[in-house]
Motif scaffolding. Structure first.
Motif, PDB file in Angstrom:
ATOM      1  N   THR A 280     -22.350 120.988 -44.625  1.00 20.74           N
ATOM      2  CA  THR A 280     -20.947 121.318 -44.853  1.00 20.74           C
ATOM      3  C   THR A 280     -20.091 120.439 -43.949  1.00 20.74           C
ATOM      4  O   THR A 280     -20.230 120.471 -42.726  1.00 20.74           O
ATOM      5  CB  THR A 280     -20.678 122.797 -44.535  1.00 20.74           C
ATOM      6  OG1 THR A 280     -21.531 123.607 -45.346  1.00 20.74           O
ATOM      7  CG2 THR A 280     -19.231 123.159 -44.829  1.00 20.74           C
ATOM      8  N   LEU A 281     -19.218 119.640 -44.544  1.00 20.58           N
ATOM      9  CA  LEU A 281     -18.378 118.722 -43.781  1.00 20.58           C
ATOM     10  C   LEU A 281     -17.075 119.394 -43.367  1.00 20.58           C
ATOM     11  O   LEU A 281     -16.486 120.173 -44.110  1.00 20.58           O
ATOM     12  CB  LEU A 281     -18.095 117.459 -44.591  1.00 20.58           C
ATOM     13  CG  LEU A 281     -19.319 116.592 -44.919  1.00 20.58           C
ATOM     14  CD1 LEU A 281     -18.888 115.345 -45.663  1.00 20.58           C
ATOM     15  CD2 LEU A 281     -20.085 116.221 -43.654  1.00 20.58           C
ATOM     16  N   HIS A 282     -16.641 119.039 -42.174  1.00 17.46           N
ATOM     17  CA  HIS A 282     -15.443 119.603 -41.552  1.00 17.46           C
ATOM     18  C   HIS A 282     -14.429 118.484 -41.346  1.00 17.46           C
ATOM     19  O   HIS A 282     -14.790 117.368 -40.970  1.00 17.46           O
ATOM     20  CB  HIS A 282     -15.828 120.224 -40.201  1.00 17.46           C
ATOM     21  CG  HIS A 282     -14.676 120.511 -39.285  1.00 17.46           C
ATOM     22  ND1 HIS A 282     -14.175 119.562 -38.405  1.00 17.46           N
ATOM     23  CD2 HIS A 282     -13.938 121.637 -39.091  1.00 17.46           C
ATOM     24  CE1 HIS A 282     -13.181 120.099 -37.716  1.00 17.46           C
ATOM     25  NE2 HIS A 282     -13.022 121.346 -38.116  1.00 17.46           N
ATOM     26  N   ALA A 283     -13.145 118.775 -41.615  1.00 15.95           N
ATOM     27  CA  ALA A 283     -12.078 117.808 -41.384  1.00 15.95           C
ATOM     28  C   ALA A 283     -11.008 118.443 -40.509  1.00 15.95           C
ATOM     29  O   ALA A 283     -10.641 119.608 -40.704  1.00 15.95           O
ATOM     30  CB  ALA A 283     -11.465 117.342 -42.705  1.00 15.95           C
ATOM     31  N   GLU A 284     -10.504 117.654 -39.547  1.00 13.74           N
ATOM     32  CA  GLU A 284      -9.550 118.198 -38.571  1.00 13.74           C
ATOM     33  C   GLU A 284      -8.253 118.690 -39.194  1.00 13.74           C
ATOM     34  O   GLU A 284      -7.564 119.533 -38.618  1.00 13.74           O
ATOM     35  CB  GLU A 284      -9.211 117.127 -37.517  1.00 13.74           C
ATOM     36  CG  GLU A 284     -10.377 116.670 -36.686  1.00 13.74           C
ATOM     37  CD  GLU A 284     -10.951 115.347 -37.138  1.00 13.74           C
ATOM     38  OE1 GLU A 284     -10.960 114.405 -36.321  1.00 13.74           O
ATOM     39  OE2 GLU A 284     -11.383 115.256 -38.301  1.00 13.74           O
ATOM     40  N   ASN A 285      -7.894 118.158 -40.357  1.00 10.13           N
ATOM     41  CA  ASN A 285      -6.631 118.566 -40.969  1.00 10.13           C
ATOM     42  C   ASN A 285      -6.733 119.877 -41.738  1.00 10.13           C
ATOM     43  O   ASN A 285      -5.777 120.300 -42.382  1.00 10.13           O
ATOM     44  CB  ASN A 285      -6.088 117.464 -41.885  1.00 10.13           C
ATOM     45  CG  ASN A 285      -7.077 117.059 -42.970  1.00 10.13           C
ATOM     46  OD1 ASN A 285      -8.270 117.298 -42.855  1.00 10.13           O
ATOM     47  ND2 ASN A 285      -6.568 116.446 -44.014  1.00 10.13           N
ATOM     48  N   GLY A 286      -7.903 120.549 -41.649  1.00  6.52           N
ATOM     49  CA  GLY A 286      -7.967 121.904 -42.192  1.00  6.52           C
ATOM     50  C   GLY A 286      -8.838 122.097 -43.406  1.00  6.52           C
ATOM     51  O   GLY A 286      -8.427 122.751 -44.370  1.00  6.52           O
ATOM     52  N   LEU A 287     -10.045 121.538 -43.378  1.00  5.34           N
ATOM     53  CA  LEU A 287     -10.956 121.674 -44.507  1.00  5.34           C
ATOM     54  C   LEU A 287     -12.367 121.876 -43.996  1.00  5.34           C
ATOM     55  O   LEU A 287     -12.835 121.164 -43.110  1.00  5.34           O
ATOM     56  CB  LEU A 287     -10.904 120.414 -45.385  1.00  5.34           C
ATOM     57  CG  LEU A 287     -11.995 120.266 -46.452  1.00  5.34           C
ATOM     58  CD1 LEU A 287     -11.885 121.354 -47.493  1.00  5.34           C
ATOM     59  CD2 LEU A 287     -11.931 118.896 -47.100  1.00  5.34           C
ATOM     60  N   LEU A 288     -13.052 122.839 -44.564  1.00  7.83           N
ATOM     61  CA  LEU A 288     -14.470 123.046 -44.293  1.00  7.83           C
ATOM     62  C   LEU A 288     -15.170 123.181 -45.632  1.00  7.83           C
ATOM     63  O   LEU A 288     -14.852 124.051 -46.434  1.00  7.83           O
ATOM     64  CB  LEU A 288     -14.686 124.318 -43.469  1.00  7.83           C
ATOM     65  CG  LEU A 288     -16.114 124.547 -42.957  1.00  7.83           C
ATOM     66  CD1 LEU A 288     -16.481 123.507 -41.912  1.00  7.83           C
ATOM     67  CD2 LEU A 288     -16.244 125.944 -42.379  1.00  7.83           C
ATOM     68  N   GLY A 289     -16.100 122.288 -45.895  1.00 10.72           N
ATOM     69  CA  GLY A 289     -16.838 122.356 -47.147  1.00 10.72           C
ATOM     70  C   GLY A 289     -16.378 121.305 -48.129  1.00 10.72           C
ATOM     71  O   GLY A 289     -15.186 121.083 -48.311  1.00 10.72           O
ATOM     72  N   VAL A 290     -17.310 120.615 -48.750  1.00 14.33           N
ATOM     73  CA  VAL A 290     -16.972 119.630 -49.774  1.00 14.33           C
ATOM     74  C   VAL A 290     -17.713 119.965 -51.046  1.00 14.33           C
ATOM     75  O   VAL A 290     -18.829 120.465 -51.031  1.00 14.33           O
ATOM     76  CB  VAL A 290     -17.327 118.192 -49.333  1.00 14.33           C
ATOM     77  CG1 VAL A 290     -16.505 117.771 -48.154  1.00 14.33           C
ATOM     78  CG2 VAL A 290     -18.805 118.071 -49.009  1.00 14.33           C
TER      79      VAL A 290
END
Length: 452
Positions: A280-290
């Protein structure tokens, strides 16, 4: 009911003055209150201190206020995409308070929550926290950071009801929620206004008591907010060395991991994550899960708005604001991060955000990641463009973190890093050799037994 405007200048009427402080929502060009920024520019106010993750680009967003030299000081985490910003800072025209991205989000969130200061591990031992109070908790050192409140906050939301309750769309939340809370007066620019009661209370991100005025805009450019259907990304055209690095790093992923990939080279790694594991990928701008964005018409019946719109969904994913994103990082809930680097020291110090007097990108989220993520892998070229080694006894550039790197994968080799024992060469890239690594590495290293 909140005052509702369709003219941005009128929405800011009576709220602007010279030398005021402003919190501006957005992440890059995503989720920025573009018409409120234009109105702020057209108001002619000067001497502004603006707290925002970055300053847009040269000819859009907060870049407009830099062009007119209305900003005196920026409190930001990343300035790498704005040449005007970088030029004004390096020439001394613009005061810049560089702040790690997660610390900035928390400063704004905490300011709105009435918390005047807090301790964080982020940035400890770097130039960004010099002369700040330090205190030990549980055997680790933490830096005291003061929170931020501002005279005015301008934010961008997808929807609002007439009570001022806000709903953001996907990662366009980012810094908007924290900024909305930090303003003593907050104006929200929205795409749609609905009647009180039309929004499902479970869907509201920012309650209306944080919002003072609402601007309804229909002419938003939103140059970066595009719906993209996910699919396999071609990596043709990348060098064999880059492909080898990405494939080698992908072997470090384990089933069930939560991982963060830095900008640039590290993003290539996502293409090689083994298909038989779930990461599960995490992004600093507010996303968890691709996962694939839904096709047209696909919907989750549990997320249907009480109004006319349907919220589409990302299977297995979650959206949130940047303060929550970095709470995950600082709290140790992200397993692995892949970052780029300018320099890595023998004992795992990392420098990747600034060349004094020549280039300043800002730390972005890297300082937060290296202080909170369980495993840090660096993906970089072994040598700089001038031929000098990027693996060295001690970093000569400002540090991102001290003793934070666990593994380095260059175009020539793979090293494990121990904060006390130093570098150990564990694998050679195709075409590389131990003799070449010795020649190109600027510090001593141990050679793993199976390579001797």
């Amino acid at each position: 009911m909140k005052p509702i405007y369709t003219d941005a200048a009128k929405a800011l009427e009576g709220l602007t003055k010279d030398n005021m402080t402003v919190a501006a929502g957005g992440f890059g060009l995503c989720g920025i209150p573009e018409n409120l920024i234009k109105a702020l520019r057209d108001s002619g106010v000067t001497g502004l201190t603006v707290a925002s993750n970055n300053a847009g680009v040269d000819d859009f967003g907060l870049g407009w206020l830099l062009q007119t030299r209305q900003i005196k000081k920026m409190i930001s985490s990343y300035v790498g995409e704005n040449a005007t910003f970088e030029r004004q800072f390096l020439s001394g025209e613009l005061e810049l308070e560089l702040t790690p991205q997660g610390t900035l989000a928390e400063k704004l969130r905490a300011g709105g929550a009435g918390i005047p200061a807090f301790f964080t591990r982020t940035g400890y031992g770097t130039v960004l926290t010099e002369n700040k109070p330090v205190q030990s908790f549980g055997g680790k050192e933490y830096v005291l950071e003061e929170s931020i409140t501002t005279d005015l906050a301008i934010v961008k939301a997808w929807k609002a009801d007439k009570a001022g309750n806000l709903v953001y769309r996907y990662t366009a939340n980012n810094f908007n929620e924290a900024c909305a809370k930090a303003g003593r007066v907050t104006v929200a620019e929205v795409e749609e206004i609905v009647e009180i009661g039309e929004l499902n209370p479970h869907e509201i991100h920012t309650p209306g008591n944080y919002i003072d005025r609402i601007l309804v805009s229909k002419d938003l450019e939103k140059p970066i907010e595009q719906l993209t259907l996910a699919g396999k990304v071609s990596v043709k055209g990348f060098s064999p060395a880059r492909e080898w690095q990405a494939k080698r790093i992908s072997r470090e992923f384990k089933n069930g991991m939560y991982a963060n990939l830095g900008i640039g080279m590290p993003t290539l790694v996502a293409n090689y994550i083994p298909e038989d594991i779930t990461v599960t990928l995490h992004a600093e701008n507010g996303l968890l899960g691709v996962g694939p964005f839904p096709q047209e018409g696909q919907q989750d019946p549990d997320l249907i708005n009480a109004g006319k719109q349907t919220i589409t969904w990302l299977p297995g994913g979650a959206f949130f604001d940047s303060a929550e994103s970095f709470a995950m990082v600082r709290g140790g809930h992200i397993d692995l991060s892949v970052l780029g680097a300018m320099q890595v020291s023998r004992f795992g110090d990392l420098a990747n955000w600034m060349i004094p007097g020549a280039m300043v990108k800002g730390p972005g989220g890297a300082m937060d990641l290296v202080s909170g993520v369980k495993k840090i892998i660096i993906m970089m070229d072994h040598c700089a463009k001038d031929g000098s080694s990027k693996l060295m006894e001690e970093c000569t550039l400002p540090l991102t973190g001290k003793n934070v790197v666990d593994m380095v994968v260059t175009d020539l080799a793979v090293f494990e890093v121990d904060p006390e024992a130093g570098l150990t060469l564990i694998e050679l890239a195709p075409g590389s050799s131990i003799e070449l690594i010795k020649e190109k590495t600027g510090c001593p290293f141990t050679i793993a037994a199976d390579l001797r």
